[in-house]
Write an enzyme that holds these catalytic residues in place. Sequence first.
Site, PDB file in Angstrom:
ATOM      1  N   HIS A  69    -137.379 -37.082 101.904  1.00 52.50           N
ATOM      2  CA  HIS A  69    -135.943 -37.317 102.086  1.00 52.50           C
ATOM      3  C   HIS A  69    -135.553 -37.259 103.557  1.00 52.50           C
ATOM      4  O   HIS A  69    -136.115 -36.485 104.317  1.00 52.50           O
ATOM      5  CB  HIS A  69    -135.131 -36.288 101.281  1.00 52.50           C
ATOM      6  N   PHE A 117    -132.923 -30.629 104.927  1.00 52.49           N
ATOM      7  CA  PHE A 117    -131.837 -30.141 104.089  1.00 52.49           C
ATOM      8  C   PHE A 117    -131.493 -31.245 103.091  1.00 52.49           C
ATOM      9  O   PHE A 117    -131.252 -32.385 103.479  1.00 52.49           O
ATOM     10  CB  PHE A 117    -130.618 -29.818 104.957  1.00 52.49           C
ATOM     11  N   VAL A 121    -124.948 -35.709  97.856  1.00 54.62           N
ATOM     12  CA  VAL A 121    -123.712 -35.817  98.633  1.00 54.62           C
ATOM     13  C   VAL A 121    -122.538 -36.444  97.874  1.00 54.62           C
ATOM     14  O   VAL A 121    -121.407 -36.406  98.367  1.00 54.62           O
ATOM     15  CB  VAL A 121    -123.937 -36.576  99.966  1.00 54.62           C
TER      16      VAL A 121
END
Length: 170
Positions: A69, A117, A121
Amino acid sequence: MYTIAAINAMSKNEFIEKIGWVFEHSPWVADRTWVRQSTFESLQTLHHEMVKVVREAAREEQLDLIRAHPDLGGKIKMTQSSVNEQKGAGLDTLSKVEYESFLQLNNEYRTKFHFPFILAVKGHTKDSIYEAMKGRIHHTMEEEFETALSEIFTITFFRLEGVVQKVLEA
C-alpha cells in the site's frame, strides 16, 4: 460491474484479473480464494473468503500485503484505486505545509513500524486522517499490524462493492 453469478462463472485467470486487484498488488489473494471456493453466495461471502485467505497466510505474506500500500498523502505512483480513494479524502489537495506534515508523520510511522500507515479513507477528511495517524503512531507493533490488516479488509470490501453488482430481491 459483475454479478455474483458472473464471478462464479469466471475462469481462475479471469477471476484473478477482474477481482485480484482489490488487494493492492497482491493477486495471490484472489488466486488462493478461487482455488478454495467454487461458488460465492454473495459479495459478503466473496469478501469473507478473501479475508480468510489473508488471515491464513504466513505473516511475511501479510506483511508484504501491508507494504504493497502507498503512503497516504504521498506523491509516489499509486494504483488508480488508491489515487481515487485518496482524492476522495482530499489528500490530492494538500498545501505545501500539510504535505510536509504528512511526509514527516509518514516517515516517523514507517521508521517505527516498517510499513505504511493504512486507513480506509472513505468518509475521512485529510484532517481526520492526520489525527488518526498521530494517534496510531503510539500503538505497539502487534496492535498496528492488526489494525493495518483490518483497514485493508475494509478497503477491499469498499472496492468489491464497486465491482460486484447488487441484485435486488423482489
